[in-house]
Design an enzyme around this catalytic site. Structure first.
Site, PDB file in Angstrom:
ATOM      1  N   GLY A   1     -10.088  -3.946   2.170  1.00 31.60           N
ATOM      2  CA  GLY A   1      -9.246  -3.768   3.349  1.00 31.60           C
ATOM      3  C   GLY A   1      -9.453  -2.410   3.985  1.00 31.60           C
ATOM      4  O   GLY A   1     -10.499  -1.786   3.829  1.00 31.60           O
ATOM      5  N   ASP A   2      -8.430  -1.936   4.675  1.00 33.12           N
ATOM      6  CA  ASP A   2      -8.594  -0.727   5.475  1.00 33.12           C
ATOM      7  C   ASP A   2      -8.460   0.563   4.678  1.00 33.12           C
ATOM      8  O   ASP A   2      -8.894   1.614   5.138  1.00 33.12           O
ATOM      9  CB  ASP A   2      -7.575  -0.714   6.618  1.00 33.12           C
ATOM     10  CG  ASP A   2      -6.145  -0.710   6.113  1.00 33.12           C
ATOM     11  OD1 ASP A   2      -5.861  -1.440   5.149  1.00 33.12           O
ATOM     12  OD2 ASP A   2      -5.308   0.023   6.671  1.00 33.12           O
TER      13      ASP A   2
ATOM     14  N   THR B   1      -0.558   1.309   6.659  1.00 35.16           N
ATOM     15  CA  THR B   1      -0.273   0.198   5.756  1.00 35.16           C
ATOM     16  C   THR B   1      -0.048  -1.054   6.578  1.00 35.16           C
ATOM     17  O   THR B   1       0.619  -1.000   7.615  1.00 35.16           O
ATOM     18  CB  THR B   1       0.954   0.481   4.888  1.00 35.16           C
ATOM     19  OG1 THR B   1       1.284  -0.707   4.159  1.00 35.16           O
ATOM     20  CG2 THR B   1       2.162   0.898   5.731  1.00 35.16           C
TER      21      THR B   1
ATOM     22  N   THR C   1       0.846  -1.193   0.000  1.00 34.87           N
ATOM     23  CA  THR C   1       0.000   0.000   0.000  1.00 34.87           C
ATOM     24  C   THR C   1       0.884   1.248   0.000  1.00 34.87           C
ATOM     25  O   THR C   1       1.975   1.234   0.557  1.00 34.87           O
ATOM     26  CB  THR C   1      -0.878  -0.024   1.262  1.00 34.87           C
ATOM     27  OG1 THR C   1      -1.753  -1.139   1.180  1.00 34.87           O
ATOM     28  CG2 THR C   1      -1.684   1.246   1.406  1.00 34.87           C
TER      29      THR C   1
END
Lengths: 387, 387
Positions: free
Chosen positions: A278-279, A299, A248
């Protein structure tokens, strides 16, 4: 590609004004509550820039609380990352190391150019992330990994610390630079998150560069998919080795006006299924910015970052406990996340221009470029912050 | 439909144990930082249940900090909502009011049945939300509104306060009860959020009830779509009237073991485009639970709830500032959200069994059922909490 692109034909408008809001940070100071680092062998890189006024025009140094950095802080600056994980010297050649440093430096210079000229923190973080998205070394934009279907699903988010405005996209497939689309979601719609085909349709209204599947193809990413498929077939279980999640990219910045911004972009997880998100596009988890405290880009193992609301939690500890940025980042990344088994790191910059680059992994591609200083880049945790 | 369904054929396993984690709440007490309610004309319904021990088996009342509720708190209980907004008496017939009360009561009784029998908070909130999803009155499950394409895209999320585990789905189209799929994401995958077609594919591995588009059809919802389309065509702008967003459902609970859980489900926004995702499946925004503080389910203008990370922020203020649940809910819903122009409400229950039902709108379909008490339901803000 211009770091501050003209967004071209914009057909959608919203009425909300974009003025800075008053900030009301918590005044609590609970010095007895300093986090205890239970794993002191992990390096937490701290930087307190000490030359904040050197680059100032005298006219810039008035007493406005939004413009005067605190002690040991930078008037403006940018901090970036290109992913955290088991990044160790044995696995990188000298040539590859040099390529990472060069790419990080190019992104820092793009961001610094914006900030030095008096541009906004938002323009700076987007400029830096566009560079990182175009670099195949990182798992974002061009270098994105493959899903289980052999496609590429990209996520990105931006947040503006002035007014908590935010934009994000999840699962886009044809955007060269998803971060530009995330910004358009923020600026040209009243919404925060668009997903999949819908996000692509939204993009059709703007002159954003679109690319075909070959744009994302690299031998290394395809081989990673084949390895992941084999392993998952053999074990008949979820294959969650960390190497599927490195890469990321993200940036945080403070501009001369004291505004903060954060931007994060990812190509997701090799062999991911089921439209997993994901986040990164989850505001609060991978991305958060508030002028009341700090801007954070994260990340790592995204699920843990979602469940711990990592980016917002660092800001919340500053606002509600009176912790410094570094204390808050240490408490969340080095204690809370590790207690839950979550690996990764964050970069951050606070309202006064202090910065943090904190990871609980052996490495994180990272760097910073602060007012009056030189660009600094690093890969392994033991390289610290270059000071 | 059984409120605690057998999930049938489960082919995916993950190895993570599901043991309770130690909680480490902040011990700060900043009584000087009480939020000032700047809009006292808005009703904030507070409930402090005062009969916590009445329903206890003597064996349940030991000194374990996880099992002994605090002063004025319920040993176990459930709190639910069915959406907040401009819900005023002029717009509801007596028959409709009665139907809402009946539906809320049925959900409360399903949740209470689980809790009274010693079941988990997670089982209780899912049981309650399944009832609300099956009720066409609410904008979730069967009663979901239509997208601009005349389809139905549903979002749902659950979170377990024991270990911060969470599961969510966004944009699912064929699930009768999206909340059950969100729970399966949490329990049967290592991920948190699945979206769109991918989430549907994940669902194929389980024996969950699927439905066709006619399941979601009601004249009222279709007419709402046609009205929204007309208005948006006329104004050529984003049409964001609040009535398009009323009706999310949710539940929070504390069980006899002191564990907390939250669940939220929504049919989204009438005439929504571009795969827009609101706050419901965003962990931290619409849904959050931590045994260290509280469990929250939110309803309202989702974008504001995302940008303010509403559900987690209430828990964070309890953990980091030492605020009570009600103080934290007031600070976030009645001050912070309103300052940004965000309307809606939350229901919450804290680690000691105190509850809050807080809205900055004229109404919120809501109710609670606490140990030793009777079910209470209300619609308009001025009805308070029945005590």
């Amino acid at each position: 590609m211009s770091p501050t692109p003209d967004f071209g034909r914009v057909v959608l408008r919203r009425g909300r004004p974009r003025e800075p809001l008053s900030t009301d940070p918590a005044s609590t100071s609970n010095s007895e509550l300093q986090p205890m680092l239970r794993r002191p062998f992990l390096v937490s890189a701290t930087v307190m820039a000490a030359f904040s006024l050197m680059a100032c025009d005298p006219g810039e140094t008035d007493a406005s609380p939004d413009r005067t950095p605190g002690l040991g802080a930078a008037e403006y600056g940018i901090v970036i990352h290109g992913g955290a994980g088991t990044i160790v010297r044995e696995n990188l050649t000298e040539e590859l190391e040099a390529a990472y440093h060069e790419a990080l430096r190019a992104a820092l210079e793009a961001g610094n150019e914006v900030l030095e000229a008096g541009g906004s923190a938002m323009d700076a973080v987007v400029a830096a992330v566009v560079i990182l998205e175009d670099e195949p070394l990182f798992n974002a934009g061009r270098g994105s990994v493959f899903t289980s279907e052999g496609t590429n699903e990209l996520d990105a988010a931006v947040m503006d610390g002035r007014d908590l405005d935010a934009g994000a996209v999840a699962g886009v497939t044809t955007l060269r630079n998803p971060i530009l689309l995330a910004r358009l979601v923020m600026e040209e719609s009243p919404h925060v998150l668009f997903t999949g085909d819908g996000a692509e349709t939204f993009a059709d209204q703007f002159e954003l560069e679109r690319v075909g599947p070959d744009w994302f193809y690299t031998d290394a990413r395809w081989e990673a998919l084949e390895r992941a498929r084999e392993r998952e077939e053999i074990t008949l279980s979820w294959h969650m080795e960390e190497d599927r999640m490195i890469g990321t990219v993200g940036a945080v910045a403070r501009d001369r006006s004291g505004n903060l911004a954060a931007a994060t972009s990812t190509g997701g997880m090799t062999n991911k299924r089921f439209g997993r998100v994901g986040d990164v596009p989850i505001i609060g988890a991978g991305t958060y910015a508030s002028n009341a405290s700090c801007a954070i880009s994260a990340t790592g193992h995204g699920e843990y970052f979602i469940r711990n609301v990592v980016a917002r939690e660092i800001c919340a500890r500053m606002e509600h406990r009176g912790e410094t940025l570094q204390e808050a980042a240490d408490a969340v990344v080095m204690v809370q996340l590790l207690d839950h088994g979550g690996t990764g790191g964050v970069v951050g910059i606070d309202r006064d221009g202090h910065i943090a680059l904190t990871m609980n992994t052996p490495g994180m591609y990272r760097g910073h470029f602060l007012a009056g200083g030189e660009p600094f880049t690093a890969i392994y945790a033991d390289e610290g912050d270059g000071r």
